[in-house]
Scaffold this motif. Structure first.
Motif, PDB file in Angstrom:
ATOM      1  N   LEU A  66     -35.304  -3.688 102.144  1.00  0.00           N
ATOM      2  CA  LEU A  66     -35.929  -2.673 103.133  1.00  0.00           C
ATOM      3  C   LEU A  66     -37.329  -2.645 102.839  1.00  0.00           C
ATOM      4  O   LEU A  66     -37.864  -3.002 101.679  1.00  0.00           O
ATOM      5  N   ASN A 105     -40.724   0.006 104.323  1.00  0.00           N
ATOM      6  CA  ASN A 105     -40.780   1.461 104.613  1.00  0.00           C
ATOM      7  C   ASN A 105     -39.855   1.687 105.504  1.00  0.00           C
ATOM      8  O   ASN A 105     -39.506   1.308 106.686  1.00  0.00           O
ATOM      9  N   VAL A 106     -39.019   2.919 105.267  1.00  0.00           N
ATOM     10  CA  VAL A 106     -38.153   3.740 105.927  1.00  0.00           C
ATOM     11  C   VAL A 106     -38.846   4.829 106.596  1.00  0.00           C
ATOM     12  O   VAL A 106     -38.925   5.914 105.909  1.00  0.00           O
ATOM     13  N   ARG A 119     -39.204   8.150 109.524  1.00  0.00           N
ATOM     14  CA  ARG A 119     -38.219   8.936 110.346  1.00  0.00           C
ATOM     15  C   ARG A 119     -39.421   9.811 111.125  1.00  0.00           C
ATOM     16  O   ARG A 119     -40.546   9.892 110.805  1.00  0.00           O
ATOM     17  N   SER A 171     -33.057   7.394 101.863  1.00  0.00           N
ATOM     18  CA  SER A 171     -33.824   6.253 102.447  1.00  0.00           C
ATOM     19  C   SER A 171     -33.272   4.893 101.831  1.00  0.00           C
ATOM     20  O   SER A 171     -33.851   3.796 102.417  1.00  0.00           O
ATOM     21  N   THR A 172     -32.597   4.987 100.889  1.00  0.00           N
ATOM     22  CA  THR A 172     -31.975   3.521 100.331  1.00  0.00           C
ATOM     23  C   THR A 172     -30.707   3.221 100.641  1.00  0.00           C
ATOM     24  O   THR A 172     -29.897   2.443 100.306  1.00  0.00           O
ATOM     25  N   LYS A 188     -27.435   0.405 106.122  1.00  0.00           N
ATOM     26  CA  LYS A 188     -26.812   0.448 107.495  1.00  0.00           C
ATOM     27  C   LYS A 188     -25.792  -0.333 107.560  1.00  0.00           C
ATOM     28  O   LYS A 188     -25.761  -1.160 108.672  1.00  0.00           O
TER      29      LYS A 188
END
Lengths: 97, 488
Positions: free
Chosen positions: A61, A63-64, A66, B239-240, B243
């Motif tokens: 991952l 940056n996530v 929204r 956020s971790t 998916k």
């Protein structure tokens, strides 16, 4: 002979950085225990990590993100439910200056 | 017919659905059991009897009205006390959070409720999940149902003991360096640490957030697979969160290991491993060989550095995560707080935290401090990369890896608590899977002098299906799941 990594004075200083008060007895006990533990941690020096990147977490991952959408907030009364000391709608903090 | 308190979730859901027993009858029988045994076991910090009975009645009403039922309808579930439950206190077995009542449910709790599971209480644990024996709990230790003078393992000791003693049918644990698998092994139940990110951590009170993972604990592999199917799956609030597609893991439970390649890393049978544990785990490996798998001893040399690297990373993350406990917005606050802010915080944290939590915060602070960051924290993170790579390599040759869960059988309460390093050493076989984020299950694989032994099955990331299949095959072909602790 075992190496001493930390003195009692060092422990006092780190505990102060971590905002944790220690009793006199604990300072002595923790210093001994920390030195035992750090002696064991020395093991990591044996392995070569030259040119190895660190792994902070195992997910692929970056940056996530929204959408920045407003949603209803928690009511103040509920948000303050766990506050040990409060006044009106505020958290009562200790003296800062 | 099996007594209600000893029934599996699978059987129970069917019996309730078929109106052979009402959810209320069953839940009352569980509380009767809790009432009878808690003085000697102490698996729970908080019991939520009224809410549970109310929920059971709701389910019974649904049944009588012919409404659709969830997949956990009626099942009594115990929840580790570091997972937030709305309006039910969540203490982390710490004085710091003794009266903390979360204003929201963790995602896993929402998912349980949606499937009509019944939460019966919050289970005892090592304070802030820092321990291997459930002895660091502010509320006192939990006792092993197989031998009350022994530890149940930790940190999810209350969850494992509750299942073993028949005080719950399913339980949630959380695993940072073995905290689900260790107590599962010590109490002869099944415990799964899923792939990092498979189960949402939203509402799990953080200890070391790059290692923490919530997972199911149960009497058998099927129940774990069922429970995992419900709690797993992407969550936008974390956020971790991975998916990964949502799956029904019970579909993969076929009794076959034909043609599978199993690796046995010699580093996980290190010098501190008890002879009886080694013997019993090898017997387990040979059983799988008999059933059609091929097994080979292998070597993953970097695993020798896993324990030190793990503790450095876990303590460093803990020192940062636990900085939030200042006693202002929630948590313990001293009455003698007319000093300046620094003195007040330091007092709150001295009184609110037990010795092990303070030790880890202080050592973590040290490992992150100027001059030592590269030597400890960064070095440990690099070792983490090597361990992860070495596991990847091993999985090119093997489908799964097998090892003991714990190097020694359950020890006596009080035996090791004065020596933190001796306790850390007990985690030697479990921490590397957290560093690499791998799914791992502990299944019962025998006894020594009446004390349970557990075997770990380790799979590549997101291969819970294969891991569960091997565990299921082993369980179907061994007698251990039918053995019950010597309780009245």
């Amino acid at each position: 002979m075992k190496r001493r990594y930390l003195s009692k004075k060092n422990v006092e200083h780190i505990a102060w950085l971590a905002h944790i008060e220690l009793s006199k007895k604990e300072k002595t006990l923790f210093t001994k225990q920390f030195n035992d533990i750090l002696e064991y941690f020395k093991k990591i020096d044996e392995i070569d990590t030259e040119n190895v990147q660190p792994t902070y977490h195992v997910l692929d991952l970056k940056n996530v993100y929204r959408e920045d959408e407003a949603t209803p907030s928690m009511p103040i009364k509920e948000a303050l439910k766990n506050v040990p000391k409060k006044e009106k709608k505020f958290v009562k903090a200790p003296r800062i200056v | 017919m099996t007594k209600l308190h000893a029934t599996t979730a699978k059987e129970l859901v069917e019996r309730i659905r078929n109106k052979e027993v009402t959810a209320e009858e069953y839940v009352l029988s569980v509380f009767e059991r809790i009432h009878r045994l808690e003085d000697s076991i102490h698996a729970f910090v908080t019991v939520t009897k009224e809410k549970a009975i109310e929920k059971a009645r709701e389910i019974d009403k649904k049944i009588s009205e012919g409404k659709p039922l969830g997949r956990l309808a009626g099942v009594a579930i115990a929840v580790k006390d570091n997972i937030c439950t709305k309006d039910t206190r969540t203490t982390c077995s710490s004085k710091m959070l003794e009266s903390f009542v979360p204003p929201y449910d963790a995602t896993v709790i929402e998912r349980i409720k949606k499937e009509d599971g019944i939460i019966i209480g919050k289970t005892n644990m090592d304070e802030f999940a820092m321990g291997t024996s459930t002895e660091t709990s502010y509320f006192g230790p939990t006792h092993n149902p197989w031998n009350l003078s022994r530890v149940p393992g930790g940190s999810s000791g209350g969850s494992a003991a509750a299942i073993a003693a028949g005080e719950a049918t399913l339980a949630l644990g959380a695993d940072t360096g073995g905290s689900i698998r260790c107590p599962a092994s010590y109490c002869s139940v099944v415990g799964v640490k899923p792939t990092y990110g498979l189960v949402s951590r939203y509402g799990l009170i953080a200890y070391a957030n790059s290692l923490d993972q919530i997972g199911p604990m149960a009497r058998n592999v099927y129940d774990c697979a069922l429970f995992l199917s419900i709690i797993a799956g992407h969550d936008p609030s974390d956020s971790t969160s991975a998916k990964a597609a949502k799956r029904d893991y019970t579909k993969f439970l076929k009794s076959s290991v034909e043609g599978l390649k199993i690796g046995v890393p010699e580093e996980l049978f290190g010098e501190g491993t008890s002879g009886n544990v080694e013997k019993q785990v090898w017997a387990g490996v040979h059983k799988l060989e008999e059933l059609g798998a091929s097994c080979k001893v292998t070597s993953i040399p970097s695993l020798d550095y896993a324990l030190a690297a793990y503790y450095i990373i876990a303590m460093s993350e803990a020192s940062s995560n636990l900085a939030r406990y200042d006693g202002l917005r929630y948590g313990y606050r001293t009455n003698r707080d007319n000093g300046d802010w620094s003195t007040v915080y330091s007092k709150n944290r001295r009184i609110g935290f037990g010795a092990e939590v303070r030790r880890r915060i202080i050592l973590g602070t040290y490992a992150l401090s100027t001059g030592y960051y590269d030597k400890y924290y960064l070095k440990a993170l690099k070792i983490r990369t090597i361990i992860r790579r070495d596991f990847e390599k091993a999985f090119k040759e093997f489908n799964v890896l097998i090892s003991p869960t714990m190097p020694i059988p359950p020890f006596k309460i009080g035996e090791k608590i004065q020596d933190p390093l001796a306790l850390y050493m007990c985690d030697v076989d479990t921490v590397s899977m957290n560093l690499a984020g791998l799914p791992t299950i502990s299944v019962p694989c025998g006894f020594t002098a009446g004390l349970p032994i557990g075997m770990q099955i380790i799979a590549p990331p997101l291969h819970e299906d294969l891991m569960l299949q091997v565990a299921y095959t082993f369980e179907q072909n061994t007698p251990y799941k039918n053995q019950k602790p010597p309780l009245k």
